[in-house]
Design a protein around this motif. Structure first.
Motif, PDB file in Angstrom:
ATOM      1  N   ILE A 166      17.804  21.134  18.256  1.00 28.69           N
ATOM      2  CA  ILE A 166      19.049  21.710  18.779  1.00 28.69           C
ATOM      3  C   ILE A 166      20.171  20.685  18.805  1.00 28.69           C
ATOM      4  CG2 ILE A 166      18.026  23.537  20.211  1.00 28.69           C
ATOM      5  CD1 ILE A 166      18.570  21.646  22.626  1.00 28.69           C
ATOM      6  N   LEU A 174      29.324  15.210  17.220  1.00 23.18           N
ATOM      7  CA  LEU A 174      30.271  15.157  18.328  1.00 23.18           C
ATOM      8  C   LEU A 174      29.955  14.020  19.283  1.00 23.18           C
ATOM      9  CD1 LEU A 174      30.695  18.939  19.006  1.00 23.18           C
ATOM     10  CD2 LEU A 174      32.552  17.362  18.656  1.00 23.18           C
ATOM     11  N   PHE A 175      28.671  13.847  19.603  1.00 18.38           N
ATOM     12  CA  PHE A 175      28.313  12.760  20.514  1.00 18.38           C
ATOM     13  C   PHE A 175      28.583  11.406  19.867  1.00 18.38           C
ATOM     14  CE2 PHE A 175      26.487  15.960  23.116  1.00 18.38           C
ATOM     15  CZ  PHE A 175      26.454  15.420  24.379  1.00 18.38           C
ATOM     16  N   GLY A 178      32.165  10.779  20.170  1.00 18.30           N
ATOM     17  CA  GLY A 178      32.507  10.446  21.547  1.00 18.30           C
ATOM     18  C   GLY A 178      32.226   8.984  21.853  1.00 18.30           C
ATOM     19  N   SER A 181      34.684   6.878  20.185  1.00 13.58           N
ATOM     20  CA  SER A 181      35.964   6.966  20.879  1.00 13.58           C
ATOM     21  C   SER A 181      35.984   6.009  22.077  1.00 13.58           C
ATOM     22  CB  SER A 181      36.176   8.416  21.288  1.00 13.58           C
ATOM     23  OG  SER A 181      37.231   8.540  22.156  1.00 13.58           O
TER      24      SER A 181
ATOM     25  N   PRO B 177      36.894  10.656  24.948  1.00  9.66           N
ATOM     26  CA  PRO B 177      35.457  10.810  24.709  1.00  9.66           C
ATOM     27  C   PRO B 177      34.869  12.043  25.394  1.00  9.66           C
ATOM     28  CG  PRO B 177      35.964   8.558  25.315  1.00  9.66           C
ATOM     29  CD  PRO B 177      37.203   9.351  25.541  1.00  9.66           C
ATOM     30  N   ALA B 179      36.020  14.937  25.722  1.00  9.26           N
ATOM     31  CA  ALA B 179      36.180  16.147  24.925  1.00  9.26           C
ATOM     32  C   ALA B 179      35.028  16.298  23.952  1.00  9.26           C
ATOM     33  CB  ALA B 179      37.508  16.095  24.164  1.00  9.26           C
ATOM     34  N   PHE B 180      34.677  15.199  23.277  1.00  9.37           N
ATOM     35  CA  PHE B 180      33.570  15.255  22.314  1.00  9.37           C
ATOM     36  C   PHE B 180      32.266  15.584  23.029  1.00  9.37           C
ATOM     37  CE2 PHE B 180      36.446  12.218  20.054  1.00  9.37           C
ATOM     38  CZ  PHE B 180      36.617  12.959  18.901  1.00  9.37           C
ATOM     39  N   PHE B 181      32.020  14.905  24.170  1.00  9.11           N
ATOM     40  CA  PHE B 181      30.760  15.119  24.865  1.00  9.11           C
ATOM     41  C   PHE B 181      30.647  16.554  25.367  1.00  9.11           C
ATOM     42  CE2 PHE B 181      30.984  10.381  25.992  1.00  9.11           C
ATOM     43  CZ  PHE B 181      30.322  10.057  24.819  1.00  9.11           C
ATOM     44  N   LEU B 183      32.127  19.373  24.250  1.00  2.18           N
ATOM     45  CA  LEU B 183      31.897  20.340  23.178  1.00  2.18           C
ATOM     46  C   LEU B 183      30.491  20.173  22.604  1.00  2.18           C
ATOM     47  CD1 LEU B 183      33.131  22.639  21.601  1.00  2.18           C
ATOM     48  CD2 LEU B 183      33.822  21.016  19.869  1.00  2.18           C
ATOM     49  N   GLY B 184      30.041  18.919  22.458  1.00  4.33           N
ATOM     50  CA  GLY B 184      28.689  18.673  21.945  1.00  4.33           C
ATOM     51  C   GLY B 184      27.649  19.331  22.829  1.00  4.33           C
ATOM     52  N   THR B 185      27.808  19.186  24.157  1.00  4.21           N
ATOM     53  CA  THR B 185      26.846  19.772  25.082  1.00  4.21           C
ATOM     54  C   THR B 185      26.894  21.295  25.021  1.00  4.21           C
ATOM     55  OG1 THR B 185      27.375  17.911  26.497  1.00  4.21           O
ATOM     56  CG2 THR B 185      26.012  19.628  27.445  1.00  4.21           C
ATOM     57  N   ILE B 187      27.763  23.223  22.541  1.00  3.78           N
ATOM     58  CA  ILE B 187      27.137  23.728  21.312  1.00  3.78           C
ATOM     59  C   ILE B 187      25.628  23.545  21.355  1.00  3.78           C
ATOM     60  CG2 ILE B 187      27.010  23.377  18.812  1.00  3.78           C
ATOM     61  CD1 ILE B 187      29.970  22.848  18.890  1.00  3.78           C
ATOM     62  N   MET B 188      25.180  22.470  21.986  1.00  2.00           N
ATOM     63  CA  MET B 188      23.749  22.256  22.125  1.00  2.00           C
ATOM     64  C   MET B 188      23.132  23.371  22.966  1.00  2.00           C
ATOM     65  SD  MET B 188      22.405  18.479  22.667  1.00  2.00           S
ATOM     66  CE  MET B 188      22.352  18.395  24.420  1.00  2.00           C
ATOM     67  N   ASN B 191      22.915  26.405  20.863  1.00  2.00           N
ATOM     68  CA  ASN B 191      21.782  26.295  19.944  1.00  2.00           C
ATOM     69  C   ASN B 191      20.474  26.570  20.666  1.00  2.00           C
ATOM     70  OD1 ASN B 191      23.437  25.602  17.898  1.00  2.00           O
ATOM     71  ND2 ASN B 191      22.916  23.429  17.872  1.00  2.00           N
ATOM     72  N   TYR B 192      20.362  26.040  21.892  1.00  2.00           N
ATOM     73  CA  TYR B 192      19.129  26.210  22.664  1.00  2.00           C
ATOM     74  C   TYR B 192      18.895  27.696  22.949  1.00  2.00           C
ATOM     75  CZ  TYR B 192      15.740  25.806  26.420  1.00  2.00           C
ATOM     76  OH  TYR B 192      14.635  25.947  27.193  1.00  2.00           O
TER      77      TYR B 192
END
Lengths: 191, 202
Positions: A166, A174-175, A178, A181, B177, B179-181, B183-185, B187-188, B191-192
């Protein structure tokens, strides 16, 4: 000195990709393979420099004297689209090898927000022509750098057996972005 | 009935943010607070609906070869209208936060993909419904990311303070940073849920 500050600022401290979120689509879209990433990064650098210089001249010598600054969105988009077309045709005639490498990425650049964003930022900051060119080249170099770094991470870890399914693909990218960044925030100590 | 289905399709089944993964620049940049997120989402929706209606009306008149240029001009026109209206009627603080992301709606991938794949092939009402669904789906995505970031980063939701103790605020969440974390979470988690439900979907 001022030019140097602009260059360092655009490429590292205020990296347009990692801190201002411009150009996210190609950043995540073409960062799966190193050669495509290089092609895209170089095309952006190339087009951004030309487009910024031309939009700068057009804004100050056409739009302002005519009192039509409110048309900048429409005008800039058209200029970027024509620069892309022009670069494509010119490259096809003169630099065949470069065209073969970058050809497919050029049309995609028209709707790349980092180009349009940087042209707007150059106008917003009242940069002179020289400052505009320095800012655009550094912004393009910063984009290339971030893209290469992310691609290196993704090539290495996307198919790594320890990565849970997943988390693969987009979340991983993305991570990674981050964390990069956070690292780029460290450059703030430079100036 | 058909229109409700088109709208729902944009919000859920083909959500531009969580399913199609497009238009990430505004999604990551303006979601430092829920108010900014919703403002940008609704302005994008307005541009999208207007542009889709016009393109759908003109779809037989626009020659195929220059359609991209025509779309760009139509979208840029509506973006300029929205930009001028927002400068005139919204508080300066919001305008300052959204900054160049209002003109950047012109190069928003959602707008182009809807014009190209839907509005240029369908009649006016379905195009408007499709555009409305996609716009609201985009707004929903912005809202989810915006609420999470605002709550974790500044302890409030829509400006209402929930966590008053500043030591519980995670500043990193409203910086880049975060923002990236976030959105990543998100989407994860999506997915889950997808793997739990169907197994094959990723």
């Amino acid at each position: 000195m001022n030019l140097f500050l602009i260059a360092v600022g655009a490429a590292l401290i205020n990296n347009y990709v990692l801190t201002q979120f411009l150009g996210m689509c190609p950043f995540f879209g073409v960062s799966k393979r190193m050669n495509t990433a290089l092609g895209m990064g170089l095309s952006v650098l190339f087009v951004m420099t030309f487009a910024s210089a031309i939009t700068h001249l057009f804004y100050h010598f056409v739009l302002i004297p005519l009192g039509m600054a409110y048309l900048q969105t429409v005008a800039f988009i058209l200029i970027i689209a024509s620069v892309v077309q022009f670069v494509e045709v010119y490259m096809k005639k003169t630099f065949r090898a470069l065209y073969a490498a970058l050809g497919v990425y050029l049309p995609m650049i028209t709707t790349n927000c980092v180009i349009f964003g940087v042209t707007l930022i150059n106008i917003g900051n009242d940069y002179t022509l020289l400052e505009t060119i320095v800012n655009s080249v550094s912004a393009g170099a910063g984009f290339l750098l971030a893209l290469i770094l992310l691609t290196a991470v993704r090539e290495k870890y996307d198919n790594h057996p320890d990565v849970p399914p997943i988390f693969r693909g987009f979340p991983l990218a993305l991570f990674a972005a981050g964390l990069m960044s956070i690292a780029f925030m460290g450059f703030r100590g430079l100036i | 009935m058909k229109y409700a289905k088109l709208i729902r399709n944009g919000i859920i089944h083909e959500n531009p943010v969580f399913v199609q993964l497009v238009a990430l620049c505004p999604l990551l940049a303006v979601t430092t607070s829920a108010v900014n997120a919703v403002t940008l989402g609704l302005s994008t929706t307005a541009v999208l609906v207007c542009a889709c209606v016009v393109v759908s009306l003109l779809r037989k008149l626009i020659p195929n070869e220059i359609r991209i240029a025509a779309f760009v001009l139509i979208v840029a026109g509506f973006v300029t209208i929205v930009q001028l209206l927002m400068e005139a009627y919204l508080p300066p603080s919001i305008n300052e936060m959204l900054g160049i992301f209002i003109p950047l709606i012109v190069v928003n991938c959602i707008v182009f993909s809807r014009l190209e794949s839907f509005a240029s092939k369908n009649t006016v009402l379905p195009s408007a419904a499709d555009a409305l669904g996609m716009g609201l789906g985009f707004t929903l995505g912005l809202l989810i990311v915006g609420v999470i970031r605002e709550f974790l980063g500044s302890g409030s939701v829509f400006g209402f303070e929930l966590l008053t103790d500043p030591s519980s605020h995670m500043l990193i969440m409203i910086l880049a940073p975060g923002a990236f974390f976030t959105l990543g979470t998100v989407i994860m988690v999506k997915n889950y849920i997808g793997t739990r439900r169907g197994g094959s979907r990723r």
